[in-house]
Motif scaffolding. Structure first.
Motif, PDB file in Angstrom:
ATOM      1  N   UNK A  17      25.681  25.962 -17.443  1.00  0.00           N
ATOM      2  CA  UNK A  17      24.527  25.108 -17.720  1.00  0.00           C
ATOM      3  C   UNK A  17      24.808  23.629 -17.424  1.00  0.00           C
ATOM      4  N   UNK A  18      26.044  23.192 -17.679  1.00  0.00           N
ATOM      5  CA  UNK A  18      26.410  21.801 -17.385  1.00  0.00           C
ATOM      6  C   UNK A  18      26.392  21.526 -15.890  1.00  0.00           C
ATOM      7  N   UNK A  19      26.947  22.449 -15.109  1.00  0.00           N
ATOM      8  CA  UNK A  19      26.911  22.303 -13.647  1.00  0.00           C
ATOM      9  C   UNK A  19      25.457  22.207 -13.171  1.00  0.00           C
ATOM     10  N   UNK A  20      24.610  23.063 -13.763  1.00  0.00           N
ATOM     11  CA  UNK A  20      23.220  23.118 -13.331  1.00  0.00           C
ATOM     12  C   UNK A  20      22.475  21.834 -13.671  1.00  0.00           C
ATOM     13  N   UNK A  21      22.536  21.418 -14.940  1.00  0.00           N
ATOM     14  CA  UNK A  21      21.754  20.249 -15.362  1.00  0.00           C
ATOM     15  C   UNK A  21      22.399  18.939 -14.929  1.00  0.00           C
ATOM     16  N   UNK A  22      23.727  18.949 -14.730  1.00  0.00           N
ATOM     17  CA  UNK A  22      24.413  17.710 -14.362  1.00  0.00           C
ATOM     18  C   UNK A  22      24.544  17.518 -12.869  1.00  0.00           C
ATOM     19  N   UNK A  23      24.369  18.566 -12.082  1.00  0.00           N
ATOM     20  CA  UNK A  23      24.620  18.420 -10.651  1.00  0.00           C
ATOM     21  C   UNK A  23      23.716  19.296  -9.774  1.00  0.00           C
ATOM     22  N   UNK A  24      23.750  20.600  -9.973  1.00  0.00           N
ATOM     23  CA  UNK A  24      23.168  21.505  -8.972  1.00  0.00           C
ATOM     24  C   UNK A  24      21.653  21.407  -8.859  1.00  0.00           C
ATOM     25  N   UNK A  25      21.010  21.161  -9.987  1.00  0.00           N
ATOM     26  CA  UNK A  25      19.559  21.023  -9.925  1.00  0.00           C
ATOM     27  C   UNK A  25      19.171  19.836  -9.038  1.00  0.00           C
ATOM     28  N   UNK A  26      20.019  18.785  -9.086  1.00  0.00           N
ATOM     29  CA  UNK A  26      19.748  17.624  -8.243  1.00  0.00           C
ATOM     30  C   UNK A  26      20.033  17.923  -6.771  1.00  0.00           C
ATOM     31  N   UNK A  27      20.962  18.828  -6.507  1.00  0.00           N
ATOM     32  CA  UNK A  27      21.217  19.191  -5.114  1.00  0.00           C
ATOM     33  C   UNK A  27      19.929  19.677  -4.467  1.00  0.00           C
ATOM     34  N   UNK A  28      19.158  20.431  -5.236  1.00  0.00           N
ATOM     35  CA  UNK A  28      17.918  20.994  -4.699  1.00  0.00           C
ATOM     36  C   UNK A  28      16.928  19.873  -4.369  1.00  0.00           C
ATOM     37  N   UNK A  29      16.756  18.918  -5.268  1.00  0.00           N
ATOM     38  CA  UNK A  29      15.770  17.863  -4.981  1.00  0.00           C
ATOM     39  C   UNK A  29      16.278  16.870  -3.934  1.00  0.00           C
ATOM     40  N   UNK A  30      17.586  16.657  -3.885  1.00  0.00           N
ATOM     41  CA  UNK A  30      18.116  15.678  -2.921  1.00  0.00           C
ATOM     42  C   UNK A  30      17.927  16.113  -1.473  1.00  0.00           C
ATOM     43  N   UNK A  31      17.810  17.423  -1.247  1.00  0.00           N
ATOM     44  CA  UNK A  31      17.656  17.868   0.141  1.00  0.00           C
ATOM     45  C   UNK A  31      16.296  17.455   0.724  1.00  0.00           C
ATOM     46  N   UNK A  32      15.344  17.074  -0.151  1.00  0.00           N
ATOM     47  CA  UNK A  32      14.042  16.589   0.334  1.00  0.00           C
ATOM     48  C   UNK A  32      14.140  15.191   0.933  1.00  0.00           C
ATOM     49  N   UNK A  33      15.085  14.393   0.429  1.00  0.00           N
ATOM     50  CA  UNK A  33      15.121  12.982   0.820  1.00  0.00           C
ATOM     51  C   UNK A  33      16.378  12.622   1.603  1.00  0.00           C
ATOM     52  N   UNK A  34      17.315  13.577   1.735  1.00  0.00           N
ATOM     53  CA  UNK A  34      18.598  13.287   2.359  1.00  0.00           C
ATOM     54  C   UNK A  34      18.979  14.351   3.386  1.00  0.00           C
ATOM     55  N   UNK A  35      19.878  13.953   4.266  1.00  0.00           N
ATOM     56  CA  UNK A  35      20.554  14.934   5.094  1.00  0.00           C
ATOM     57  C   UNK A  35      21.740  15.418   4.239  1.00  0.00           C
ATOM     58  N   UNK A  36      21.641  16.645   3.748  1.00  0.00           N
ATOM     59  CA  UNK A  36      22.564  17.082   2.690  1.00  0.00           C
ATOM     60  C   UNK A  36      23.674  17.996   3.210  1.00  0.00           C
ATOM     61  N   UNK A  37      24.895  17.757   2.719  1.00  0.00           N
ATOM     62  CA  UNK A  37      26.038  18.635   2.967  1.00  0.00           C
ATOM     63  C   UNK A  37      26.556  19.116   1.618  1.00  0.00           C
ATOM     64  N   UNK A  38      26.507  20.427   1.398  1.00  0.00           N
ATOM     65  CA  UNK A  38      26.957  20.986   0.127  1.00  0.00           C
ATOM     66  C   UNK A  38      28.068  22.004   0.387  1.00  0.00           C
ATOM     67  N   UNK A  39      29.156  21.814  -0.340  1.00  0.00           N
ATOM     68  CA  UNK A  39      30.376  22.521   0.025  1.00  0.00           C
ATOM     69  C   UNK A  39      30.954  23.275  -1.174  1.00  0.00           C
ATOM     70  N   UNK A  40      31.308  24.530  -0.959  1.00  0.00           N
ATOM     71  CA  UNK A  40      32.043  25.292  -1.969  1.00  0.00           C
ATOM     72  C   UNK A  40      33.522  25.024  -1.709  1.00  0.00           C
ATOM     73  N   UNK A  41      34.169  24.288  -2.601  1.00  0.00           N
ATOM     74  CA  UNK A  41      35.491  23.747  -2.274  1.00  0.00           C
ATOM     75  C   UNK A  41      36.619  24.688  -2.710  1.00  0.00           C
ATOM     76  N   UNK A  42      36.833  25.703  -1.877  1.00  0.00           N
ATOM     77  CA  UNK A  42      37.865  26.693  -2.235  1.00  0.00           C
ATOM     78  C   UNK A  42      39.286  26.145  -2.067  1.00  0.00           C
ATOM     79  N   UNK A  43      39.478  25.139  -1.186  1.00  0.00           N
ATOM     80  CA  UNK A  43      40.826  24.558  -1.084  1.00  0.00           C
ATOM     81  C   UNK A  43      41.231  23.915  -2.417  1.00  0.00           C
TER      82      UNK A  43
END
Ligand code: ATP
Ligand code: MG
Length: 340
Positions: A17-43
């Motif tokens: 829930x913290x990831x969602x409300x603190x970060x991921x939900x904004x990833x969704x809205x930011x793609x409307x106004x930005x050229x977005x790069x989202x990375x699953x950082x397995x390294x």
């Protein structure tokens, strides 16, 4: 459009829930106004001991959750870090520009290594913020890319690392010529810091929270309701926002307000006469209403693994093009011999 870049570690079977409300939900809205790069950082996920099959699985589940939340792979570039080898390559170059003492001042390293114990602390955990700097600077817009702005949404826990990234960008530019745009930190609108349900003064965290303290995005409805009903509050009965004396209730108010979009004072009024029971029941419902469709969509995406792999390969190809161009410039400026 300005660029935005963000990453998340595949260090658990589900985001919380913290990831969602603190970060991921904004990833969704930011793609409307930005050229977005989202990375699953397995390294980053291998800086602590891990199981290979579990890591591979978690990376895919992580990507599926991002898509299920509404990150659109057509508009945003969604990829797995290890599929773009330039991340590790640039990290080496930046590591050679970082002072040993400078890296040693990172507080997250001090915290995480204290928890790991000295014999389990790897050099990778120590140099992790340098890899993070590479993750960001690889996507630095070049002249001709339009708006030369690189934004990185950060929670408080990441501020120091972004400051190091800016320092390294400026240092590289100074030594080798203008190459990187120093990234701008910003706290996206509506981002909320969520704390542990059992320990409401500590942040909810994939690696540090107990199962009872954390609400997973992919959690089943029954256990989820129970956890919220059992969240630590206090011996009082009043639903009021008071960070110091009522950390548990304050956290629940923040969760509810963020999920429902209702200002906190309105919630205080609504629950003025009802005690904690009804308040918690309604929060549990709000969490379920948000996470049930995400859980179902994630399951569907994981059922067609070939399609998910294809989307990730596409993302890696798009990210890789930008990363390769940046690395060409870096190699040339640093003085490496070109392949002709
Ligand atoms: P780990 O314990 O493995 O570090 P984490 O739960 O801290 O995991 P990260 O992958 O480090 O999660 O962070 C992903 C994003 O989620 C970051 O932008 C981070 O700022 C944000 N985030 C993490 N925990 C919280 C929280 N409790 N409240 C709000 N945002 C959070
Ligand atoms: Mg973290």
């Amino acid at each position: 459009a300005p660029r935005v870049l963000s990453g998340i570690q595949p260090t658990a079977d589900s985001f919380h829930l913290g990831n969602y409300l603190g970060a991921l939900r904004q990833w969704v809205s930011l793609q409307d106004t930005h050229e977005a790069f989202y990375c699953v950082v397995d390294l980053h996920a291998i800086t602590v001991e891990h199981d290979p099959e579990v890591l591979r699985r978690r990376s895919k589940v992580a990507a599926a959750q991002l898509l299920a939340m509404g990150v659109d792979p057509e508009r945003a570039t969604v990829f797995v870090q290890s599929q773009v080898p330039e991340h590790a390559e640039l990290a080496w170059v930046l590591g050679c520009l970082t002072g040993f003492g400078e890296a040693g001042r990172m507080t997250q390293f001090k915290d995480k290594s204290a928890k790991q114990g000295q014999s389990n602390t790897t050099v990778g955990l120590f140099t992790y913020p340098i890899l993070q700097a590479a993750d960001i600077l690889l996507y630095s817009p070049e002249p001709g890319d339009g708006e030369r702005v690189l934004r990185v949404p950060v929670g408080e826990d990441q501020r120091q690392h972004l400051e190091l990234t800016r320092t390294l960008a400026n240092r590289f530019n100074h030594r080798f010529g203008d190459t990187f745009v120093p990234p701008e930190a910003f706290i996206p609108e509506g981002a909320a810091k969520i704390t542990d349900l059992q320990e409401p003064t500590a942040k909810m965290s994939k690696s540090a929270s107990s199962p009872q303290g954390i609400i997973d995005v992919l959690e089943e409805p029954g256990p989820m309701r129970k956890k919220i009903m059992r969240a630590v509050t206090d011996t009082g009965t009043e639903v009021v926002y008071d960070e110091e004396n009522k950390a548990g209730v304050t956290n629940l108010l923040r969760i509810f307000s963020a999920l429902e979009g209702t200002p906190i004072p309105d919630l205080e009024k609504r629950y003025a006469d009802s005690g904690y029971g009804q308040f918690k029941k309604d929060i549990a419902q709000a969490v379920l209403d948000t996470f049930t469709p995400i859980r179902e969509r994630t399951r569907e995406l994981l059922a067609d693994e070939a399609e998910l792999d294809r989307l990730l390969a596409l993302g890696a190809e798009r990210a890789g093009k930008v990363a390769a161009r940046t690395m060409d410039t870096v190699r040339e400026r640093v003085g490496f011999v070109g392949r002709g």
